[in-house]
Design a protein around this motif. Sequence first.
Motif, mmCIF file in Angstrom:
data_model
loop_
_atom_site.group_PDB
_atom_site.id
_atom_site.type_symbol
_atom_site.label_atom_id
_atom_site.label_comp_id
_atom_site.label_asym_id
_atom_site.label_seq_id
_atom_site.Cartn_x
_atom_site.Cartn_y
_atom_site.Cartn_z
ATOM 1 N N LYS A 39 76.014 22.876 -25.162
ATOM 2 C CA LYS A 39 75.622 24.260 -25.463
ATOM 3 C C LYS A 39 76.828 25.187 -25.583
ATOM 4 O O LYS A 39 76.770 26.198 -26.268
ATOM 5 C CB LYS A 39 74.655 24.764 -24.401
ATOM 6 C CG LYS A 39 73.319 24.046 -24.432
ATOM 7 C CD LYS A 39 72.411 24.503 -23.313
ATOM 8 C CE LYS A 39 71.082 23.830 -23.230
ATOM 9 N NZ LYS A 39 70.826 22.641 -23.945
ATOM 10 N N TRP A 40 77.932 24.843 -24.924
ATOM 11 C CA TRP A 40 79.118 25.696 -24.931
ATOM 12 C C TRP A 40 79.952 25.541 -26.198
ATOM 13 O O TRP A 40 80.861 26.320 -26.445
ATOM 14 C CB TRP A 40 79.997 25.425 -23.699
ATOM 15 C CG TRP A 40 80.326 23.977 -23.495
ATOM 16 C CD1 TRP A 40 79.701 23.113 -22.647
ATOM 17 C CD2 TRP A 40 81.349 23.214 -24.149
ATOM 18 N NE1 TRP A 40 80.267 21.865 -22.722
ATOM 19 C CE2 TRP A 40 81.289 21.902 -23.638
ATOM 20 C CE3 TRP A 40 82.314 23.507 -25.111
ATOM 21 C CZ2 TRP A 40 82.148 20.889 -24.060
ATOM 22 C CZ3 TRP A 40 83.170 22.500 -25.533
ATOM 23 C CH2 TRP A 40 83.086 21.212 -25.006
ATOM 24 N N LEU A 41 79.653 24.549 -27.023
ATOM 25 C CA LEU A 41 80.431 24.328 -28.246
ATOM 26 C C LEU A 41 80.167 25.468 -29.228
ATOM 27 O O LEU A 41 79.014 25.733 -29.566
ATOM 28 C CB LEU A 41 80.038 22.988 -28.855
ATOM 29 C CG LEU A 41 80.996 22.394 -29.876
ATOM 30 C CD1 LEU A 41 82.325 22.034 -29.221
ATOM 31 C CD2 LEU A 41 80.385 21.155 -30.498
ATOM 32 N N GLN A 91 74.975 15.599 -21.806
ATOM 33 C CA GLN A 91 73.648 14.983 -21.728
ATOM 34 C C GLN A 91 73.326 14.623 -20.281
ATOM 35 O O GLN A 91 72.201 14.826 -19.821
ATOM 36 C CB GLN A 91 73.581 13.732 -22.604
ATOM 37 C CG GLN A 91 72.212 13.093 -22.601
ATOM 38 C CD GLN A 91 72.119 11.867 -23.472
ATOM 39 O OE1 GLN A 91 73.095 11.390 -24.029
ATOM 40 N NE2 GLN A 91 70.920 11.334 -23.600
ATOM 41 N N TYR A 92 74.310 14.129 -19.540
ATOM 42 C CA TYR A 92 74.100 13.761 -18.137
ATOM 43 C C TYR A 92 73.898 14.995 -17.263
ATOM 44 O O TYR A 92 72.918 15.091 -16.523
ATOM 45 C CB TYR A 92 75.283 12.929 -17.626
ATOM 46 C CG TYR A 92 75.235 12.686 -16.139
ATOM 47 C CD1 TYR A 92 74.269 11.851 -15.591
ATOM 48 C CD2 TYR A 92 76.134 13.304 -15.287
ATOM 49 C CE1 TYR A 92 74.200 11.633 -14.220
ATOM 50 C CE2 TYR A 92 76.084 13.096 -13.919
ATOM 51 C CZ TYR A 92 75.120 12.256 -13.388
ATOM 52 O OH TYR A 92 75.066 12.053 -12.033
ATOM 53 N N VAL A 93 74.814 15.955 -17.375
ATOM 54 C CA VAL A 93 74.784 17.152 -16.518
ATOM 55 C C VAL A 93 73.521 17.979 -16.754
ATOM 56 O O VAL A 93 72.915 18.486 -15.817
ATOM 57 C CB VAL A 93 76.053 18.004 -16.748
ATOM 58 C CG1 VAL A 93 75.950 19.358 -16.079
ATOM 59 C CG2 VAL A 93 77.282 17.253 -16.244
ATOM 60 N N ASN A 94 73.122 18.094 -18.026
ATOM 61 C CA ASN A 94 71.965 18.920 -18.369
ATOM 62 C C ASN A 94 70.644 18.148 -18.385
ATOM 63 O O ASN A 94 69.616 18.688 -18.788
ATOM 64 C CB ASN A 94 72.199 19.609 -19.716
ATOM 65 C CG ASN A 94 73.357 20.572 -19.638
ATOM 66 O OD1 ASN A 94 73.413 21.418 -18.756
ATOM 67 N ND2 ASN A 94 74.314 20.438 -20.553
ATOM 68 N N LYS A 95 70.708 16.877 -17.999
ATOM 69 C CA LYS A 95 69.509 16.032 -17.894
ATOM 70 C C LYS A 95 68.706 16.000 -19.198
ATOM 71 O O LYS A 95 67.486 16.179 -19.211
ATOM 72 C CB LYS A 95 68.628 16.483 -16.737
ATOM 73 C CG LYS A 95 69.336 16.458 -15.391
ATOM 74 C CD LYS A 95 68.449 17.012 -14.294
ATOM 75 C CE LYS A 95 69.175 17.089 -12.979
ATOM 76 N NZ LYS A 95 69.436 15.828 -12.337
ATOM 77 N N VAL A 96 69.408 15.786 -20.303
ATOM 78 C CA VAL A 96 68.778 15.767 -21.623
ATOM 79 C C VAL A 96 68.343 14.346 -21.965
ATOM 80 O O VAL A 96 69.155 13.416 -21.924
ATOM 81 C CB VAL A 96 69.754 16.295 -22.696
ATOM 82 C CG1 VAL A 96 69.145 16.181 -24.083
ATOM 83 C CG2 VAL A 96 70.146 17.734 -22.395
ATOM 84 N N ASP A 97 67.075 14.179 -22.259
ATOM 85 C CA ASP A 97 66.560 12.877 -22.686
ATOM 86 C C ASP A 97 66.865 12.679 -24.163
ATOM 87 O O ASP A 97 66.500 13.506 -25.003
ATOM 88 C CB ASP A 97 65.045 12.800 -22.483
ATOM 89 C CG ASP A 97 64.649 12.815 -21.019
ATOM 90 O OD1 ASP A 97 65.526 12.626 -20.161
ATOM 91 O OD2 ASP A 97 63.454 13.029 -20.744
ATOM 92 N N ALA A 98 67.544 11.588 -24.479
ATOM 93 C CA ALA A 98 67.820 11.217 -25.870
ATOM 94 C C ALA A 98 68.232 9.757 -25.888
ATOM 95 O O ALA A 98 68.826 9.253 -24.933
ATOM 96 C CB ALA A 98 68.929 12.089 -26.467
#
Length: 133
Positions: A39-41, A91-98
């Motif tokens: 998200k910070w990009l 993806q790990y830190v924000n717990k994003v499923d993909a």
Amino acid sequence: MHTSRLQNIARIVLGAFLTFAGVSHVTFNRHEFLAQVPKWLPIDPDLTVILSGIVEISLGLALIFVIQYRKWVGIAAAVFFVLIFPGNISQYVNKVDAFGLNTDNARFIRLFFQPLLILWALWSTNALKKKHH
């Protein structure tokens, strides 16, 4: 610099993997890759996915076909793997499923594969070997 048969096979497999991943970035897995863009990009996430896909296709094809500069292509691929690692961390830190990674444990384990990809790119292209004069 000479590479072994095993290194050549590994380089071609990595090139095919990168080419396929790049094509999937801009086509059928676009939504999954969007979920990985941190998200910070400060770049539009869709543009990020498209551009990274183009880079992956280019690197993949170069790994397969640009034999004369394979060491430099290997270094470029390794740098690319370093540059996209924040997406895996995000993806790990924000717990994003993909990509079927729908648990913290699965996302955490995936983080350890990035260094292996870096080493794969460097080893398969002989970029780790010093040139003898």
